[in-house]
Design a protein around this motif. Structure first.
Motif, PDB file in Angstrom:
ATOM      1  N   LEU A 137       0.817  -1.058  -0.166  1.00  0.00           N
ATOM      2  CA  LEU A 137       0.067  -0.150   0.105  1.00  0.00           C
ATOM      3  C   LEU A 137       0.749   1.160  -0.039  1.00  0.00           C
ATOM      4  O   LEU A 137       1.947   1.383   0.515  1.00  0.00           O
ATOM      5  CB  LEU A 137      -0.896   0.005   1.243  1.00  0.00           C
ATOM      6  CG  LEU A 137      -2.374  -0.734   1.130  1.00  0.00           C
ATOM      7  CD1 LEU A 137      -2.958  -0.710   2.573  1.00  0.00           C
ATOM      8  CD2 LEU A 137      -3.278   0.010   0.055  1.00  0.00           C
ATOM      9  N   GLY A 138       0.469   2.336  -0.869  1.00  0.00           N
ATOM     10  CA  GLY A 138       1.176   3.515  -0.879  1.00  0.00           C
ATOM     11  C   GLY A 138       0.884   4.324   0.482  1.00  0.00           C
ATOM     12  O   GLY A 138       2.025   4.951   0.827  1.00  0.00           O
ATOM     13  N   GLY A 139       0.068   4.119   1.006  1.00  0.00           N
ATOM     14  CA  GLY A 139      -0.333   4.782   2.432  1.00  0.00           C
ATOM     15  C   GLY A 139      -1.751   5.234   2.607  1.00  0.00           C
ATOM     16  O   GLY A 139      -2.709   4.548   1.983  1.00  0.00           O
ATOM     17  N   MET A 140      -1.927   6.040   3.521  1.00  0.00           N
ATOM     18  CA  MET A 140      -3.338   6.579   3.782  1.00  0.00           C
ATOM     19  C   MET A 140      -3.519   7.824   3.917  1.00  0.00           C
ATOM     20  O   MET A 140      -2.916   8.783   4.339  1.00  0.00           O
ATOM     21  CB  MET A 140      -3.850   5.570   5.382  1.00  0.00           C
ATOM     22  CG  MET A 140      -5.057   6.031   5.852  1.00  0.00           C
ATOM     23  SD  MET A 140      -5.603   5.213   7.294  1.00  0.00           S
ATOM     24  CE  MET A 140      -4.888   6.051   8.485  1.00  0.00           C
ATOM     25  N   ILE A 141      -4.619   8.485   3.359  1.00  0.00           N
ATOM     26  CA  ILE A 141      -4.951   9.694   3.233  1.00  0.00           C
ATOM     27  C   ILE A 141      -6.480   9.973   4.369  1.00  0.00           C
ATOM     28  O   ILE A 141      -7.158   9.318   4.005  1.00  0.00           O
ATOM     29  CB  ILE A 141      -5.558  10.209   1.898  1.00  0.00           C
ATOM     30  CG1 ILE A 141      -4.402  10.094   0.860  1.00  0.00           C
ATOM     31  CG2 ILE A 141      -6.062  11.744   1.966  1.00  0.00           C
ATOM     32  CD1 ILE A 141      -4.808  10.227  -0.503  1.00  0.00           C
ATOM     33  N   ASP A 142      -6.178  10.450   5.392  1.00  0.00           N
ATOM     34  CA  ASP A 142      -7.032  10.468   6.501  1.00  0.00           C
ATOM     35  C   ASP A 142      -7.478  12.095   6.599  1.00  0.00           C
ATOM     36  O   ASP A 142      -6.807  12.877   6.884  1.00  0.00           O
ATOM     37  CB  ASP A 142      -6.579  10.175   7.628  1.00  0.00           C
ATOM     38  CG  ASP A 142      -7.644  10.216   8.967  1.00  0.00           C
ATOM     39  OD1 ASP A 142      -8.610   9.756   8.654  1.00  0.00           O
ATOM     40  OD2 ASP A 142      -7.125  10.541  10.009  1.00  0.00           O
ATOM     41  N   ILE A 143      -8.867  12.245   6.568  1.00  0.00           N
ATOM     42  CA  ILE A 143      -9.565  13.518   6.841  1.00  0.00           C
ATOM     43  C   ILE A 143      -9.538  13.714   8.456  1.00  0.00           C
ATOM     44  O   ILE A 143     -10.353  13.069   9.115  1.00  0.00           O
ATOM     45  CB  ILE A 143     -10.968  14.048   6.182  1.00  0.00           C
ATOM     46  CG1 ILE A 143     -10.518  14.065   4.710  1.00  0.00           C
ATOM     47  CG2 ILE A 143     -11.604  15.308   6.726  1.00  0.00           C
ATOM     48  CD1 ILE A 143     -11.981  14.450   3.962  1.00  0.00           C
ATOM     49  N   SER A 144      -8.622  14.291   9.055  1.00  0.00           N
ATOM     50  CA  SER A 144      -8.546  14.263  10.396  1.00  0.00           C
ATOM     51  C   SER A 144      -9.356  15.135  11.384  1.00  0.00           C
ATOM     52  O   SER A 144      -9.597  14.794  12.160  1.00  0.00           O
ATOM     53  CB  SER A 144      -7.089  14.497  10.831  1.00  0.00           C
ATOM     54  OG  SER A 144      -6.173  13.752  10.344  1.00  0.00           O
ATOM     55  N   TYR A 145      -9.786  16.139  10.284  1.00  0.00           N
ATOM     56  CA  TYR A 145     -10.569  17.302  10.772  1.00  0.00           C
ATOM     57  C   TYR A 145     -11.164  17.845   9.839  1.00  0.00           C
ATOM     58  O   TYR A 145     -10.805  18.419   8.766  1.00  0.00           O
ATOM     59  CB  TYR A 145      -9.932  18.118  11.653  1.00  0.00           C
ATOM     60  CG  TYR A 145     -10.770  19.597  11.951  1.00  0.00           C
ATOM     61  CD1 TYR A 145     -11.728  19.567  13.111  1.00  0.00           C
ATOM     62  CD2 TYR A 145     -10.770  20.640  11.210  1.00  0.00           C
ATOM     63  CE1 TYR A 145     -12.453  20.540  13.287  1.00  0.00           C
ATOM     64  CE2 TYR A 145     -11.529  21.659  11.760  1.00  0.00           C
ATOM     65  CZ  TYR A 145     -12.484  21.476  12.806  1.00  0.00           C
ATOM     66  OH  TYR A 145     -13.224  22.543  13.154  1.00  0.00           O
TER      67      TYR A 145
ATOM     68  N   ALA B  12       5.257   3.420   3.522  1.00  0.00           N
ATOM     69  CA  ALA B  12       4.134   3.974   3.511  1.00  0.00           C
ATOM     70  C   ALA B  12       3.919   5.421   4.003  1.00  0.00           C
ATOM     71  O   ALA B  12       4.827   5.738   4.760  1.00  0.00           O
ATOM     72  CB  ALA B  12       3.217   3.116   4.217  1.00  0.00           C
ATOM     73  N   GLU B  13       2.904   6.167   3.350  1.00  0.00           N
ATOM     74  CA  GLU B  13       2.813   7.528   3.777  1.00  0.00           C
ATOM     75  C   GLU B  13       1.354   7.714   4.358  1.00  0.00           C
ATOM     76  O   GLU B  13       0.314   7.343   4.018  1.00  0.00           O
ATOM     77  CB  GLU B  13       2.817   8.296   2.613  1.00  0.00           C
ATOM     78  CG  GLU B  13       4.103   8.368   1.840  1.00  0.00           C
ATOM     79  CD  GLU B  13       4.261   9.103   0.443  1.00  0.00           C
ATOM     80  OE1 GLU B  13       5.520   9.615   0.342  1.00  0.00           O
ATOM     81  OE2 GLU B  13       3.294   9.295  -0.047  1.00  0.00           O
ATOM     82  N   LEU B  14       1.580   8.405   5.524  1.00  0.00           N
ATOM     83  CA  LEU B  14       0.193   8.999   6.277  1.00  0.00           C
ATOM     84  C   LEU B  14       0.061  10.325   5.866  1.00  0.00           C
ATOM     85  O   LEU B  14       0.887  11.358   6.475  1.00  0.00           O
ATOM     86  CB  LEU B  14       0.263   8.781   7.625  1.00  0.00           C
ATOM     87  CG  LEU B  14      -0.995   9.235   8.504  1.00  0.00           C
ATOM     88  CD1 LEU B  14      -2.191   8.738   8.085  1.00  0.00           C
ATOM     89  CD2 LEU B  14      -0.786   8.861  10.055  1.00  0.00           C
TER      90      LEU B  14
END
Length: 878
Positions: free
Chosen positions: A293-301, A347-349
């Motif tokens: 997996l390349g990473g995860m994009i998270d809408i934290s707020y 991986a990138e967060l």
């Protein structure tokens, strides 16, 4: 107007563009010259490819196969004297490459397989842009300043209502080989898809969620397939999401329960060992189960409630109220980052703060909160913010505020600059959320070809030190010249001019006509900058699907529908809902400039089309700009039609024939526009499709539906209106409605309350007599200061009087007052006019524009109306 049932959506199996995306892109060689110049290598006697690059787990196979096909299509024979030598050398960074072109060979050198891939594609572009089988001698070294360039599948499910389709839960392949090949050619090295933690991970009892193994298996297949083209897969989520009261995770772990959020769920409080372990183990499991997996994009707020930060920045939580916003988000990001990197250090967060600022004057403390987050971001986390948020520009002599998701506005927004500077000081990498192919301005076409705007946007990103980019939301990601421009700009050092870049970009497709194509692109960019910088115009305006909007000569007070949704039907006549902070006059001026300027560019490309008639890509590119030409014309015509209708409503009885003639001319023009769009849609199945809507906003059957409606106007409505004028009547009949005269002292009675209104000195005072005398009585008030515009909405609780500033030249205003305590047996709210809430519309709420009467602000208005009626009666009798 005859009310015809809207046609049903085209079946997904009929989405022709999906099949086209699975087909190989066509290369067009315009090789007319036969003799090389002294500073050129000649490849006409054939080519031999020598690959000396070490085995790279098969990820170079697709690029080498592509190069082999390229030479076959070009007609250059295999085994010829000119050598393409691929070899490994030291390089400046990942994906960097070098081309060393000599008379007898071209060496593609890179330190990694993806650098080789980029070198192969660059070599192909050089040959496509040449007028013969020649390469200019010399060395070229390129390295990317944008590490991750993340896009999305154009037609993949969005995992949202109303369809709630999940691409990991079905058997559809959303990533055909040639589709991935094309994306790779355009510089895409990441694709995102949506997940929810609870779908992939263990429940509180330790069991896997239903369907988790199936989802994980498909995610693994997707990751591995995309990696063959140098494209990593990123999971997108909004986590840790607020929990419903009945969620087993919350029931079994009450320590996670934060304050109630705006959607009724409870915020996730991250300050406990249970919370920390849950976040670590959840993310670690996903990245362990799905290697690569390349990473995860998270809408934290932002977008949806997550941590306690979502409830007044943590102030409503006994634990988080003692923390700063940065500490709250760090408490949730840190265990996720640690869990991810324990499974995969590469991986990138990416933490996305989604604060779009739809309105001007957003509270300054929001910037302070975001600055605190940027200053306390954990190590190993990349900060992302919408590039245009907090920005703006001048249009027609006034400063206009940008919300988010703009192509016509370059940016960056001031808040983006300020927040990201803080993150850079902290030593963190920064990402920009932008829209590459198209944006909310007009998303019913695959792309808006204005690459000059991208040049300026990417140059600004380069100067700010941006290292990652999320290039789209659910739309704005179709392959084409805009994706290609973005991919090239990721390697650009901006030492040459915008014009030079555009020429280099144009040559592979437009060949010797590249200069003319660039001239057209420049006109498109200049014209597009006239798009009104107002989020409401993006969200509800006619530029997306005006070609299927009915036109209403007589007011019907039907609302506009969200441009990114299908379930609301087609827009009505309340044009004011899309204007936001703009006047109708200003929007008309800008839209006219947009339409006229765009048409000039279309004329240039039309002149090239026949000269490159054997290029399918050129034909589709020209049909695309023609479709936009029609959409922009229709958007302007619709607004002009309602501006004329406003004039007609104000015109004296028996007058307005000239205005009516102009409205009729617009109807005739719009019949022609819809007819023209039918032909364009039949040629190009992409037109009208909106990725976020997961369907078509316009299509041939609906265009025919609109044409029939417009023809009915010409046959019935207009003749009837001309007859009214001939009879000395007002052109448009007044719609029956309740009326109340201010300052009349009398109360107006409803089911269980009464009210009265007084108006003086620019103030409207509403007094309420609540018969129920309930302590929790609530009242809602709609005040529509201007017809066809959104009302002001006031909510009263434990209060029976309100004074509202109201300075207006209008003699009457739309009005309703109703009880908000409970719905009646018909699911409406009892009031002066019973109010039945409509489906929620972003920024416009639940209000029903038809649920209103009118307040007469001055008694003289009543006398004037009575006098007019008496005169009409005398005329009729005479």
């Amino acid at each position: 107007m005859v009310n015809l049932v809207e046609p049903v959506q085209p079946n997904r199996k009929s989405w022709k563009f999906v099949r086209e995306l699975a087909q190989a892109a066509e290369w067009h060689f315009d090789w007319k010259r036969e003799v090389p110049a002294l500073d050129e290598a000649y490849l006409g006697n054939g080519v031999t490819v020598e690959n000396h690059f070490p085995a790279a787990d098969g990820c170079l196979e697709t690029a080498l196969k592509d190069l082999d096909n390229f030479f076959k299509v070009s007609g250059l024979s295999a085994g010829g004297g000119y050598k393409i030598i691929i070899e490994k050398t030291d390089s400046a960074c990942f994906e960097a490459y070098r081309l060393d072109i000599k008379q007898d060979s071209c060496r593609i050198q890179a330190g990694d397989a993806e650098g080789v891939r980029r070198g192969i594609y660059y070599l192909e572009d050089l040959l496509l842009g040449s007028d013969g089988p020649f390469l200019a001698l010399g060395k070229t070294e390129r390295k990317p300043w944008l590490k991750s360039r993340i896009s999305r599948c154009f037609f993949g499910p969005i995992k949202r209502p109303p369809l709630n389709r999940d691409e990991l839960a079905d058997e559809v392949d959303y990533y055909p080989e040639e589709y991935l090949n094309r994306l790779a050619h355009e510089g895409i090295n990441g694709l995102w898809l949506t997940i929810v933690f609870s779908d992939l991970c263990k429940s509180p009892s330790g069991e896997l969620s239903p369907g988790a193994e199936k989802r994980l298996a498909k995610l693994r297949r997707t990751v591995n397939k995309c990696l063959r083209y140098g494209i990593k897969t990123y999971i997108f989520c909004i986590e840790p999401r607020a929990l419903a009261a009945v969620d087993p995770l919350l029931l079994n772990n009450p320590v996670l329960k934060g304050p109630k959020s705006w959607n009724g769920n409870y915020c996730f409080c991250p300050f406990s060992d249970i919370a920390q372990n849950y976040l670590y183990e959840t993310v670690n499991r996903i990245f362990t189960q799905v290697p690569g997996l390349g990473g995860m994009i998270d809408i934290s707020y932002g977008e949806r409630p997550t941590t306690c930060l979502s409830a007044d920045f943590g102030k409503d939580c006994p634990v988080c109220s003692r923390k700063t916003p940065g500490e709250i988000i760090a408490a949730s990001l840190r265990p996720m980052e640690q869990g991810m990197h324990a499974a995969d250090p590469e991986a990138e967060l990416i933490s996305w703060l989604y604060v779009p600022e739809n309105y001007s004057g957003d509270p300054e403390d929001v910037t302070r909160q975001m600055l605190d987050i940027a200053g306390k971001l954990p190590e190993g986390v990349i900060l992302q913010y919408n590039f245009e948020s907090g920005g703006g520009k001048e249009q027609l002599g006034k400063y206009r505020h940008a919300g988010d998701y703009w192509l016509s506005y370059v940016g960056p927004g001031k808040k983006y600059e300020t927040i990201m500077q803080k993150a850079r000081e902290r030593g963190r990498s920064i990402s920009a959320k932008i829209q590459v192919a198209c944006s909310h301005e007009v998303a019913t076409v695959p792309l808006v070809p204005a690459p000059g705007l991208l040049y300026r946007k990417y140059k600004a990103m380069y100067e700010l030190g941006v290292s990652h980019v999320m290039q789209c939301w659910y739309f704005g990601n179709y392959p084409g010249i805009m994706n290609k421009a973005a991919g090239e700009l990721a390697f650009e050092e901006f030492k040459s001019s915008e014009e030079d870049f555009l020429l280099r970009l144009a040559r592979p497709e437009w060949g010797k006509y590249a200069v003319r194509a660039v001239n057209a692109w420049k006109l498109f960019g200049e014209a597009y900058c006239n798009y009104p910088l107002e989020n409401m115009f993006q969200y509800y305006g006619p530029m997306h699907d005006g070609v299927v909007w009915p036109l209403y000569p007589e007011p019907v007070d039907m609302p506009l529908t969200p441009t990114w949704k299908l379930e609301y039907g087609t827009s009505g006549d309340r044009y004011g809902e899309c204007l936001g902070m703009f006047s109708l006059e200003d929007v008309l001026t800008l839209c006219k400039e947009l339409s006229l300027g765009w048409h000039k560019g279309v004329e240039i490309l039309r002149g090239i089309r026949e000269k490159l008639a054997d290029s399918k890509e050129v034909r589709k590119d020209v049909s695309l700009v023609e479709a936009l030409d029609v959409q922009f014309k229709s958007g302007y015509n619709i607004l002009k039609f309602y501006a004329l209708r406003d004039e007609l409503l104000r015109t004296d009885a028996g007058q307005g024939g000239n205005i009516l003639d102009q409205m009729r001319d617009i109807v005739l023009t719009e019949i022609n526009n819809s007819t023209a769009m039918i032909a364009l849609c039949k040629f190009d199945s992409r037109l009208g499709f909106h990725s976020e809507a997961e369907g078509y906003k316009y299509f041939p059957a609906k265009l025919k539906w609109r044409i029939k409606l417009l023809k009915n106007l010409l046959a019935d409505d207009f003749p009837r209106t001309y007859e009214r004028l001939a009879a000395g009547k007002k052109a448009l009949p007044e719609k029956p409605a309740k009326a109340y005269c201010c300052n009349s002292v009398k109360y107006e009675y409803t089911a269980d309350f009464a009210w009265k209104a007084d108006y003086a000195d620019g103030k409207l005072k509403i007094s309420i007599d609540d018969f129920a005398n309930a302590k929790d009585s609530g009242f809602g008030i709609f005040l529509e200061e201007k017809p066809f515009y959104p009302p002001q909405i006031f909510n009263l609780k434990n209060c029976c009087e309100i004074e509202i500033p109201l300075i207006t030249d209008e003699k009457e205003v739309g009005f309703n007052i109703f009880k908000t305590d409970k719905l009646n047996s018909d699911n409406g709210y009892n009031g002066w006019v019973t109010y039945y809430p409509r489906a929620l519309r972003l920024a416009l709420g639940y209000y029903d524009p038809q649920a209103k009467g009118k307040l007469i602000l001055k008694k003289s208005e009543i006398k004037e109306k009575n006098s007019m009626r008496e005169k009409l009666i005398v005329q009729i009798k005479a």
